[in-house]
Write an enzyme that holds these catalytic residues in place. Structure first.
Site, PDB file in Angstrom:
ATOM      1  N   ASN A  49       0.820  -1.219   0.000  1.00 53.49           N
ATOM      2  CA  ASN A  49       0.000   0.000   0.000  1.00 53.49           C
ATOM      3  C   ASN A  49       0.855   1.270   0.000  1.00 53.49           C
ATOM      4  O   ASN A  49       0.328   2.373   0.111  1.00 53.49           O
ATOM      5  CB  ASN A  49      -0.902   0.044   1.238  1.00 53.49           C
ATOM      6  N   HIS A 135     -14.776  -1.219   5.860  1.00 58.09           N
ATOM      7  CA  HIS A 135     -13.619  -1.824   6.529  1.00 58.09           C
ATOM      8  C   HIS A 135     -13.975  -2.357   7.930  1.00 58.09           C
ATOM      9  O   HIS A 135     -14.799  -1.773   8.646  1.00 58.09           O
ATOM     10  CB  HIS A 135     -12.509  -0.777   6.656  1.00 58.09           C
ATOM     11  N   GLU A 179     -16.445   4.335   2.546  1.00 62.58           N
ATOM     12  CA  GLU A 179     -15.050   4.618   2.161  1.00 62.58           C
ATOM     13  C   GLU A 179     -15.056   5.378   0.847  1.00 62.58           C
ATOM     14  O   GLU A 179     -15.890   5.090  -0.008  1.00 62.58           O
ATOM     15  CB  GLU A 179     -14.272   3.303   1.963  1.00 62.58           C
ATOM     16  N   SER A 183     -11.051  -0.441  -0.189  1.00 61.95           N
ATOM     17  CA  SER A 183      -9.723  -1.039  -0.051  1.00 61.95           C
ATOM     18  C   SER A 183      -9.529  -2.298  -0.884  1.00 61.95           C
ATOM     19  O   SER A 183      -8.411  -2.602  -1.290  1.00 61.95           O
ATOM     20  CB  SER A 183      -9.447  -1.352   1.416  1.00 61.95           C
ATOM     21  N   ASP A 208     -14.219   7.383   5.117  1.00 61.36           N
ATOM     22  CA  ASP A 208     -12.862   6.888   5.342  1.00 61.36           C
ATOM     23  C   ASP A 208     -12.077   7.069   4.037  1.00 61.36           C
ATOM     24  O   ASP A 208     -12.394   6.451   3.023  1.00 61.36           O
ATOM     25  CB  ASP A 208     -12.945   5.407   5.755  1.00 61.36           C
ATOM     26  N   HIS A 211      -7.510   5.082   1.535  1.00 60.95           N
ATOM     27  CA  HIS A 211      -6.819   4.751   0.283  1.00 60.95           C
ATOM     28  C   HIS A 211      -6.823   5.894  -0.726  1.00 60.95           C
ATOM     29  O   HIS A 211      -6.283   5.754  -1.828  1.00 60.95           O
ATOM     30  CB  HIS A 211      -7.420   3.477  -0.325  1.00 60.95           C
ATOM     31  N   LYS A 242      -0.474   4.211   3.949  1.00 65.15           N
ATOM     32  CA  LYS A 242      -0.647   3.885   2.527  1.00 65.15           C
ATOM     33  C   LYS A 242       0.147   4.900   1.701  1.00 65.15           C
ATOM     34  O   LYS A 242       1.370   4.840   1.727  1.00 65.15           O
ATOM     35  CB  LYS A 242      -2.145   3.819   2.227  1.00 65.15           C
TER      36      LYS A 242
END
Ligand code: PMP
Length: 395
Positions: A49, A135, A179, A183, A208, A211, A242
């Protein structure tokens, strides 16, 4: 008479109904760019990541060293009990201004941020509406909060609206959580539509950006456009492990959100503070990623990889730099990953419970450090008859 502890552990770990779901550790003994060595074998890694390669950037390493010299190797206590350092406040001001919010609070990890924030904001009188593929850290926070949890079908805001219509009135406070870049599927949520639903049903909204932070957005602040949505997204979470290449997590929002979390967020309060030297390294990473050169390089590599996947008719998931190639069966996914490893490419299978049962996949991560030659090698193996035959398409 109960089993001894060791017997119990043995039984639990060896009686997994499906051994293909068992996890193993693979210690890397050396790393340079995308090249890693395990035992005596070298591989090109497609699992990291560290999207921009900043974990190995000389300036980041130097800031880490300088940070250790200035602040020591650790913080020595919770932020509220002697562990607070000036450098955390500098980092937090920077994160607040980057994300267009009043304030930010740093955590030891994205996991600790999510689990602590969700459980500090909701109670048993409240309700959480979470994307089906959210997540684990958010789900764990939801469990701890004791709030009622509804899951809406992945990205399906029509489904979310249906659930909101039926249930919103039954609870006090409500949180929609998702998110911005998923992910495992590498796809994007529809922020505009979520803001619309939040306003229509009087909920709070948490996104979130783990990423997306450092990769997307005008200032690489993530997918939440500061000018358009910053005031509508109540809670923004990011992670440094990440694109930033260090470790840790943060939340940004209003001054009052930060104030409440300092009072009530247990994963913040009851844990030794973030490592100050890492905070210093993180600040340097933010400087390095600001001009966008690395993200430009990443975009070129990702576009080239996806173009070749399409040309070769290989189905894949992902609108971003995270690309999923679905195999389906857990054991087959393990076998395919092993085949890549046998050919010098470090690819790992993602299985239940990280993804749904029967949706086991290869999570292929292209980073700014990969060369075209490395990507070509990945394509060659993906196109080999053995692998191609096992790839499935899921919508
Ligand atoms: N949120 C998402 C979406 C993640 O994918 C992850 C971990 N990969 C986390 C939070 C947790 O972040 P960290 O690794 O910093 O604990």
């Amino acid at each position: 008479m109960t089993d001894s502890f060791e017997e119990w552990l043995h039984q639990k770990t060896h009686s997994l109904s499906d051994p293909s779901l068992r996890r193993t550790l693979h210690p890397i003994c050396h790393q340079q760019g995308s090249l890693i060595r395990l035992n005596d074998t070298s591989y090109i890694s497609f699992t990291s990541n560290d999207y921009l390669g900043l974990s190995q950037h000389e300036d980041v390493l130097q800031s880490y060293r300088d940070g250790i010299a200035r602040w020591g190797a650790g913080s020595g206590g919770s932020r509220v009990l002697g562990g607070d350092r000036e450098v955390f406040h500098i980092l937090e001001s920077r994160l607040a201004s980057l994300t267009g919010q009043e304030s930010a609070l740093v955590f030891n990890s994205g996991y600790q941020a999510n689990v602590g924030i969700v459980s500090a904001l909701l109670t048993e009188k409240d309700v959480i509406y979470a994307d089906k593929k959210i997540h684990a850290s958010i789900l764990d926070g939801a469990r701890l909060s004791k709030a009622k949890l509804y899951r809406f079908a992945h990205h399906n805001t029509t489904h979310l609206k249906e659930i909101l219509t039926k249930t919103r009135d039954l609870y006090a406070n409500a949180l929609i959580v998702t998110e911005s870049v998923f992910s495992m599927d590498g796809d994007f949520c529809d922020i505009q539509e979520l803001v619309h639903l939040k306003e229509a049903f009087q909920t709070w909204l948490m996104i979130d950006e783990a990423h997306a932070f450092g990769i997307y957005g005008k200032r690489y602040q993530g997918r939440i456009d500061c000018t358009q949505w910053a005031k509508s997204v109540d809670v923004t979470v990011g992670a440094f492990g990440k694109a930033v290449g260090t470790c840790g997590g943060f939340v940004s929002g209003t001054r009052l959100l930060k104030e409440w979390l300092i009072q009530a967020c247990r994963s913040f309060l009851f844990s030794t503070a973030y490592c100050p030297a890492i905070a210093a390294a993180t600040l340097t990473s933010l400087d390095i990623l600001a001009p966008g050169d690395l993200q430009g390089q990443l975009a070129i590599r990702v576009a080239s990889f996806k173009e070749q996947l399409t040309l070769n008719k290989i189905p894949f998931l992902g609108q971003s730099h995270i690309i999923g190639v679905v195999i389906g069966d857990e054991q087959e996914a393990m076998d395919v990953a092993q085949y890549f490893q046998n050919n010098g490419l470090w690819v790992q299978a993602i299985r239940h419970p990280t993804v749904a049962k029967g949706e086991a996949r290869l999570r292929l991560v292209i980073t700014a450090m990969h060369t075209q030659d490395m990507i070509d090698r990945l394509i060659t193996i993906l196109c080999s008859p053995y692998v191609r035959e096992k790839i499935r398409f899921i919508a």
